[in-house]
Design a protein around this motif. Structure first.
Motif, PDB file in Angstrom:
ATOM      1  N   VAL A  40     -22.362   4.172  -1.632  1.00 20.85           N
ATOM      2  CA  VAL A  40     -21.927   4.990  -0.491  1.00 20.85           C
ATOM      3  C   VAL A  40     -20.411   5.100  -0.391  1.00 20.85           C
ATOM      4  O   VAL A  40     -19.890   5.770   0.499  1.00 20.85           O
ATOM      5  CB  VAL A  40     -22.488   4.434   0.843  1.00 20.85           C
ATOM      6  N   GLY A  41     -19.684   4.444  -1.298  1.00 16.70           N
ATOM      7  CA  GLY A  41     -18.229   4.547  -1.285  1.00 16.70           C
ATOM      8  C   GLY A  41     -17.521   3.373  -0.631  1.00 16.70           C
ATOM      9  O   GLY A  41     -16.395   3.536  -0.148  1.00 16.70           O
ATOM     10  N   LYS A  42     -18.141   2.183  -0.626  1.00 14.97           N
ATOM     11  CA  LYS A  42     -17.485   1.017  -0.022  1.00 14.97           C
ATOM     12  C   LYS A  42     -16.186   0.675  -0.742  1.00 14.97           C
ATOM     13  O   LYS A  42     -15.165   0.395  -0.112  1.00 14.97           O
ATOM     14  CB  LYS A  42     -18.422  -0.203  -0.047  1.00 14.97           C
ATOM     15  N   THR A  43     -16.236   0.660  -2.087  1.00 14.74           N
ATOM     16  CA  THR A  43     -15.061   0.276  -2.857  1.00 14.74           C
ATOM     17  C   THR A  43     -13.906   1.236  -2.611  1.00 14.74           C
ATOM     18  O   THR A  43     -12.761   0.824  -2.384  1.00 14.74           O
ATOM     19  CB  THR A  43     -15.399   0.243  -4.364  1.00 14.74           C
ATOM     20  N   THR A  44     -14.185   2.537  -2.650  1.00 23.53           N
ATOM     21  CA  THR A  44     -13.144   3.531  -2.416  1.00 23.53           C
ATOM     22  C   THR A  44     -12.600   3.428  -0.999  1.00 23.53           C
ATOM     23  O   THR A  44     -11.384   3.543  -0.776  1.00 23.53           O
ATOM     24  CB  THR A  44     -13.698   4.945  -2.665  1.00 23.53           C
ATOM     25  N   THR A  45     -13.478   3.213  -0.021  1.00 24.24           N
ATOM     26  CA  THR A  45     -13.044   3.055   1.362  1.00 24.24           C
ATOM     27  C   THR A  45     -12.127   1.849   1.519  1.00 24.24           C
ATOM     28  O   THR A  45     -11.062   1.932   2.146  1.00 24.24           O
ATOM     29  CB  THR A  45     -14.258   2.924   2.293  1.00 24.24           C
ATOM     30  N   ALA A  46     -12.528   0.714   0.931  1.00 25.93           N
ATOM     31  CA  ALA A  46     -11.711  -0.499   1.012  1.00 25.93           C
ATOM     32  C   ALA A  46     -10.349  -0.281   0.365  1.00 25.93           C
ATOM     33  O   ALA A  46      -9.313  -0.663   0.912  1.00 25.93           O
ATOM     34  CB  ALA A  46     -12.449  -1.672   0.343  1.00 25.93           C
ATOM     35  N   ALA A  47     -10.341   0.354  -0.813  1.00 25.27           N
ATOM     36  CA  ALA A  47      -9.080   0.589  -1.513  1.00 25.27           C
ATOM     37  C   ALA A  47      -8.181   1.548  -0.734  1.00 25.27           C
ATOM     38  O   ALA A  47      -6.969   1.331  -0.626  1.00 25.27           O
ATOM     39  CB  ALA A  47      -9.355   1.137  -2.911  1.00 25.27           C
ATOM     40  N   ALA A  48      -8.764   2.611  -0.200  1.00 25.68           N
ATOM     41  CA  ALA A  48      -7.976   3.588   0.558  1.00 25.68           C
ATOM     42  C   ALA A  48      -7.378   2.961   1.811  1.00 25.68           C
ATOM     43  O   ALA A  48      -6.220   3.226   2.162  1.00 25.68           O
ATOM     44  CB  ALA A  48      -8.850   4.786   0.930  1.00 25.68           C
ATOM     45  N   LEU A  49      -8.153   2.127   2.498  1.00 25.64           N
ATOM     46  CA  LEU A  49      -7.626   1.441   3.674  1.00 25.64           C
ATOM     47  C   LEU A  49      -6.508   0.481   3.287  1.00 25.64           C
ATOM     48  O   LEU A  49      -5.502   0.356   4.003  1.00 25.64           O
ATOM     49  CB  LEU A  49      -8.748   0.677   4.381  1.00 25.64           C
ATOM     50  N   GLY A  50      -6.682  -0.202   2.141  1.00 27.54           N
ATOM     51  CA  GLY A  50      -5.637  -1.114   1.679  1.00 27.54           C
ATOM     52  C   GLY A  50      -4.337  -0.388   1.392  1.00 27.54           C
ATOM     53  O   GLY A  50      -3.248  -0.834   1.780  1.00 27.54           O
ATOM     54  N   VAL A  51      -4.423   0.749   0.700  1.00 30.34           N
ATOM     55  CA  VAL A  51      -3.236   1.542   0.385  1.00 30.34           C
ATOM     56  C   VAL A  51      -2.555   2.026   1.666  1.00 30.34           C
ATOM     57  O   VAL A  51      -1.330   1.907   1.830  1.00 30.34           O
ATOM     58  CB  VAL A  51      -3.605   2.745  -0.510  1.00 30.34           C
ATOM     59  N   ARG A  52      -3.355   2.549   2.575  1.00 28.91           N
ATOM     60  CA  ARG A  52      -2.781   3.098   3.811  1.00 28.91           C
ATOM     61  C   ARG A  52      -2.140   1.995   4.659  1.00 28.91           C
ATOM     62  O   ARG A  52      -1.035   2.175   5.200  1.00 28.91           O
ATOM     63  CB  ARG A  52      -3.851   3.824   4.620  1.00 28.91           C
ATOM     64  N   ALA A  53      -2.798   0.856   4.768  1.00 25.16           N
ATOM     65  CA  ALA A  53      -2.254  -0.244   5.562  1.00 25.16           C
ATOM     66  C   ALA A  53      -0.948  -0.755   4.955  1.00 25.16           C
ATOM     67  O   ALA A  53       0.017  -1.037   5.670  1.00 25.16           O
ATOM     68  CB  ALA A  53      -3.275  -1.371   5.671  1.00 25.16           C
ATOM     69  N   ALA A  54      -0.908  -0.862   3.617  1.00 26.22           N
ATOM     70  CA  ALA A  54       0.308  -1.340   2.955  1.00 26.22           C
ATOM     71  C   ALA A  54       1.455  -0.364   3.161  1.00 26.22           C
ATOM     72  O   ALA A  54       2.600  -0.774   3.401  1.00 26.22           O
ATOM     73  CB  ALA A  54       0.043  -1.543   1.468  1.00 26.22           C
ATOM     74  N   GLU A  55       1.162   0.925   3.084  1.00 25.07           N
ATOM     75  CA  GLU A  55       2.215   1.916   3.239  1.00 25.07           C
ATOM     76  C   GLU A  55       2.623   2.098   4.695  1.00 25.07           C
ATOM     77  O   GLU A  55       3.587   2.820   4.977  1.00 25.07           O
ATOM     78  CB  GLU A  55       1.775   3.239   2.615  1.00 25.07           C
ATOM     79  N   ARG A  56       1.902   1.457   5.590  1.00 30.98           N
ATOM     80  CA  ARG A  56       2.294   1.450   7.006  1.00 30.98           C
ATOM     81  C   ARG A  56       2.892   0.101   7.409  1.00 30.98           C
ATOM     82  O   ARG A  56       3.051  -0.181   8.595  1.00 30.98           O
ATOM     83  CB  ARG A  56       1.091   1.796   7.879  1.00 30.98           C
ATOM     84  N   GLY A  57       3.203  -0.744   6.390  1.00 30.19           N
ATOM     85  CA  GLY A  57       3.961  -1.957   6.661  1.00 30.19           C
ATOM     86  C   GLY A  57       3.200  -3.262   6.604  1.00 30.19           C
ATOM     87  O   GLY A  57       3.810  -4.318   6.784  1.00 30.19           O
TER      88      GLY A  57
END
Length: 443
Positions: A40-57
């Motif tokens: 269902v896209g768990k891995t992609t969701t986790a990775a996308a959230l990780g990228v976004r959170a890192a780029e927000r500090g």
């Protein structure tokens, strides 16, 4: 789960929107767990959230248990292993960083043994054949080691956000059940019986083993071999002092998952089986008192021409096929009533035919007619594709509405389907934008 209902809901109007930017920006959020059915896209969701959170500090580590290794590829890392690796190319602010790792089940088990046993006993355990089989593939070991690794990462306090991609399993929330199952195994009568001879020692121990296990070992010895039972007994004797530690750490991690700093995201697609599983996850998390943030609904389809229904599009396509919208000879509409079916489409088709006819030389009437017919066939094909898309949209909406009727309190974020797979950080950023948009725009 109480069962599915067919009562139609009023779309998502009355359902709260899952706002993910405030979640990942909150310094109080320390763990985000992405769970859901396989595929269902768990891995992609986790990775996308990780990228976004890192780029927000935030200083983030993403822990994945997905064997497909797509996460490493999308982050530009040759391979992931049991050690967090820093991801390059993160455009973070205020010191934001992203690390990623993939659970190595056996290596995690080995690390536990090495950390909680002296060198001689650790070597005896690691070389034991039964331990090697247990650490490589015993039922529930992967899920238990995921819990162990999460506990280790949190204890190091090196990252202020841990994003967990849960194991791909058909049994919902196996990673929550695994510590209990392993504890039951370690506390079981069979293990206690195997431990008894080592505790008693000498001939008395062997006599106890021979009497107490005569029936059991007779059968198991024939099926598995006497050497297997000897390996098990040796393993149990060496691990005896560590069994309590397994249960203690599992209990501590379980309580960590219930703590306010943890947020669960149930990930699903707008398909019947995936949302049925999602409903079970929601109910199970509530029963276990785990903090649910909401539902991420992946791969939702949309249309820029949603006002044109499937029925009207199909009728217009049939009219074009039958030549009732454009009269090739006179350039006028025919087939009374057909223009009312899809006036915008028939007007544009007629205009295209007139244009082709006017620009053609008098000796090119046949070519102009052929061009107009080609336009009609192309338009009819596009109309049929649109009708199929609208049927998909209607099916997805009905399925989603069944879930929201059951769980109207669960916040939902819809993620529009991408035309292709995610292969790099740019793709993960695009997913992050869709994740945090909350809802798909309505046409």
């Amino acid at each position: 789960m109480t069962g599915w209902v067919n009562t139609a809901a009023n779309g998502l109007d009355s359902v709260p929107v899952l706002e993910l930017d405030p979640l990942i920006d909150d310094p109080g959020t320390r763990i985000i767990v992405c769970c859901g059915a396989g595929g269902v896209g768990k891995t992609t969701t986790a990775a996308a959230l990780g990228v976004r959170a890192a780029e927000r500090g935030r200083k983030v580590v993403v822990l994945t248990i997905d064997p497909a290794r797509r996460l490493a590829q999308s982050m530009g890392i040759d391979s992931l292993d049991n050690v967090p690796r820093k991801v390059d190319g993160i455009k973070g602010s205020d010191g934001g960083e992203l690390h990623a790792m993939m659970l190595d089940m056996k290596r995690t088990f080995d690390e536990i043994v090495e950390a909680h046993a002296d060198a001689e006993r650790a070597r005896a355990i690691l070389e034991n054949p039964f331990y090697q089989s247990l650490s490589a593939g015993f039922a529930g070991t992967q899920e238990y080691m995921a819990m162990e690794k999460l506990g280790q990462l949190r204890a190091r306090d090196e990252w202020d956000l841990i994003v967990v991609d849960t194991p791909p399993s058909r049994s919902a929330l196996d990673f929550l059940d695994a510590p209990k199952r392993l504890g039951s195994f370690l506390d079981g009568k069979f293990i206690k019986l195997l431990m008894a001879p080592a505790k008693m020692g000498g001939r008395a121990g062997m006599k106890f083993l021979n009497v107490g296990m005569s029936m059991m070992t007779g059968t198991l010895g024939k099926l598995l071999g006497g050497q297997f039972l000897k390996d098990v007994q040796t393993f149990v004797a060496a691990m005896d002092t560590m069994f309590g530690g397994f249960r203690t750490r599992a209990d501590a991690t379980y309580k960590l998952l219930q703590a306010p700093g943890t947020a669960f995201l149930v990930v699903a697609t707008p398909e019947r089986d995936a949302l049925r599983e999602a409903a079970y996850f929601v109910e199970r998390l509530a029963a276990e008192e785990m903090p649910l943030a909401g539902l991420v609904l992946n791969r939702v389809h949309g249309s820029g021409a949603a006002r044109l229904s499937a029925e009207r599009a199909r009728a217009a396509a049939e009219n074009l096929d039958e030549g009732r919208i454009v009269d090739q000879g006179a350039g006028k509409t025919g087939g009374g009533g057909s223009r009312a079916t899809a006036p915008e489409l028939s007007d544009s088709t007629t205009a295209a035919a007139h244009s082709a006819h006017a620009e053609a030389a008098p000796t090119a009437d046949d070519d102009a007619t052929t061009d107009a017919q080609d336009i009609q066939q192309l338009t009819a094909g596009l109309l049929r594709l649109h009708a199929e898309r609208m049927q998909v949209l209607a099916r997805e909406q009905r399925t989603r509405d069944r879930f929201t009727a059951l769980h109207p309190e669960v916040a939902v974020a819809e993620v529009a389907a991408l035309p292709g797979d995610v292969h790099d950080l740019s793709g993960l950023r695009a997913i992050g934008d869709r994740l945090t948009a909350g809802r798909m725009p309505q046409a």
